[in-house]
Design a protein around this motif. Sequence first.
Motif, PDB file in Angstrom:
ATOM      1  N   SER A  23       2.895  -2.905   4.384  1.00 21.30           N
ATOM      2  CA  SER A  23       3.439  -4.162   3.898  1.00 21.30           C
ATOM      3  C   SER A  23       4.958  -4.159   4.053  1.00 21.30           C
ATOM      4  N   SER A  25       8.698  -6.439   3.978  1.00 24.09           N
ATOM      5  CA  SER A  25       9.410  -7.591   3.445  1.00 24.09           C
ATOM      6  C   SER A  25      10.834  -7.586   3.971  1.00 24.09           C
ATOM      7  N   PHE A  57       5.269 -11.356   6.946  1.00 19.68           N
ATOM      8  CA  PHE A  57       6.010 -10.533   5.993  1.00 19.68           C
ATOM      9  C   PHE A  57       5.634 -10.943   4.564  1.00 19.68           C
ATOM     10  N   THR A  58       5.680  -9.997   3.644  1.00 14.13           N
ATOM     11  CA  THR A  58       5.179 -10.214   2.291  1.00 14.13           C
ATOM     12  C   THR A  58       6.113 -11.061   1.440  1.00 14.13           C
ATOM     13  N   ARG A  59       7.407 -10.744   1.471  1.00 13.70           N
ATOM     14  CA  ARG A  59       8.376 -11.454   0.629  1.00 13.70           C
ATOM     15  C   ARG A  59       9.736 -11.479   1.325  1.00 13.70           C
ATOM     16  N   TYR A  60      10.579 -12.383   0.863  1.00 12.02           N
ATOM     17  CA  TYR A  60      11.920 -12.538   1.427  1.00 12.02           C
ATOM     18  C   TYR A  60      12.876 -12.727   0.265  1.00 12.02           C
ATOM     19  N   TRP A  61      13.806 -11.776   0.110  1.00 15.74           N
ATOM     20  CA  TRP A  61      14.727 -11.801  -1.020  1.00 15.74           C
ATOM     21  C   TRP A  61      16.156 -12.005  -0.537  1.00 15.74           C
ATOM     22  N   ILE A  90       4.958 -17.030   2.066  1.00 15.24           N
ATOM     23  CA  ILE A  90       5.733 -15.835   1.749  1.00 15.24           C
ATOM     24  C   ILE A  90       6.325 -15.943   0.347  1.00 15.24           C
ATOM     25  N   GLU A 336       5.406  -0.730  -0.357  1.00 12.44           N
ATOM     26  CA  GLU A 336       6.008  -1.711   0.534  1.00 12.44           C
ATOM     27  C   GLU A 336       7.351  -1.169   1.024  1.00 12.44           C
ATOM     28  N   MET A 338      11.018  -2.806   2.392  1.00 12.75           N
ATOM     29  CA  MET A 338      11.793  -4.036   2.537  1.00 12.75           C
ATOM     30  C   MET A 338      12.915  -3.804   3.540  1.00 12.75           C
TER      31      MET A 338
END
Length: 377
Positions: A23, A25, A57-61, A90, A336, A338
């Motif tokens: 995973s 991000s 992609f799992t998340r975007y910060w 996402i 995960e 990132m």
Amino acid sequence: MSSHPHSPAETSSTSAQQPLVPSLSVLDLLPVRTGQTTAQAMTSTLELVGAADRLGFTRYWFAEHHNMPAIAASSPPVMIAAATARTERIRLGSGGVMLPNHAPLIVAEQFAALEALAPGRIDLGIGRAPGSDPVITALLRSSGPTADVEQFPQHVREVIALMSPEGATAQIPGRGGARETYTVHATPAAVGSPDVWLLGSSDYSASLAAVLGLPYVFAYHFAGPNLERVLSLYRDNYEPSERFPEPRTFLTVNTVVAPTQAEAEERALPHLRQMARLRTPAPQRPQETVEEALATPLDGVAEQALDAMRPRWVIAEPHRAAETLTQLARTHGVDEVMLVPVAGSYESEPLDSTPGRLQTLELLARALRQEMAPTAT
């Protein structure tokens, strides 16, 4: 020095891809390069958000930094709100909100509103560092006791309670001096609340995340030597919570992926040099282009800092990068990884786009899917 050799890999599609394994991000610092305006930097970042959404992609910060000429990431909630309109699946969040800079109620209200805009897709990553120099820190923390770093654990609890559908209770002096209890909600009718993560690279943040039963992010992109000890401290002392019965971890890593190793090395140089300069008294400036970085030598102190950082970065062609990130996740047992996509730009590339960073996400996603594909028999 090579000329601008490549445009972004043509791997995007209009429909969402399946999640990546491991995973992956994205953490975005919103880099600003020579000659680029803040508006152009934000336009390029929103293009990258849309690509990450499509690529699985799992998340975007978004990070929080202040008064830095090479970084436009000063207001994560604003960028998250803009990204909700550009994405479908996402998760979006902060990496992180530096809580001592803000009143807990304001943070809770902002992220409760974001949760209402994109239900089930919002993360609130919280950090304790100032995210800037002492002068800006003093300006941000001029609001009195709400800016007291010693109250950080209590403020984290307050933010979580305020965002919940049940709200939080507050006691304030009433008539005659007696204290009266009131219920306070960050938003009038919440259905759910964002996931809260603690960010850090020290025993303090890991211990607090464990006590509160919260997931934890190790900032490997700027701090590496304590990784194994800090993650062990977090996992060994984790107290299960209703929302997170098991410990959850991931780490951040500076990443540059290009069709060739030579191009990856060139695109990594502007950010490597920028980070190295932070260790010296040299004045800060917008991020260099690749050509500027290749043409100007660093002083000895900055060069030593660059050499010390380089081994923790992933700077590679696609399949080697995919293998390295997969092994990193396995070695440290994180849920995960990132990426901090830090590829620099060539002078000929458009100011309102970020081809090197886009290429990093696209090539890496393609390489991972090729490794996941079943082998023909």
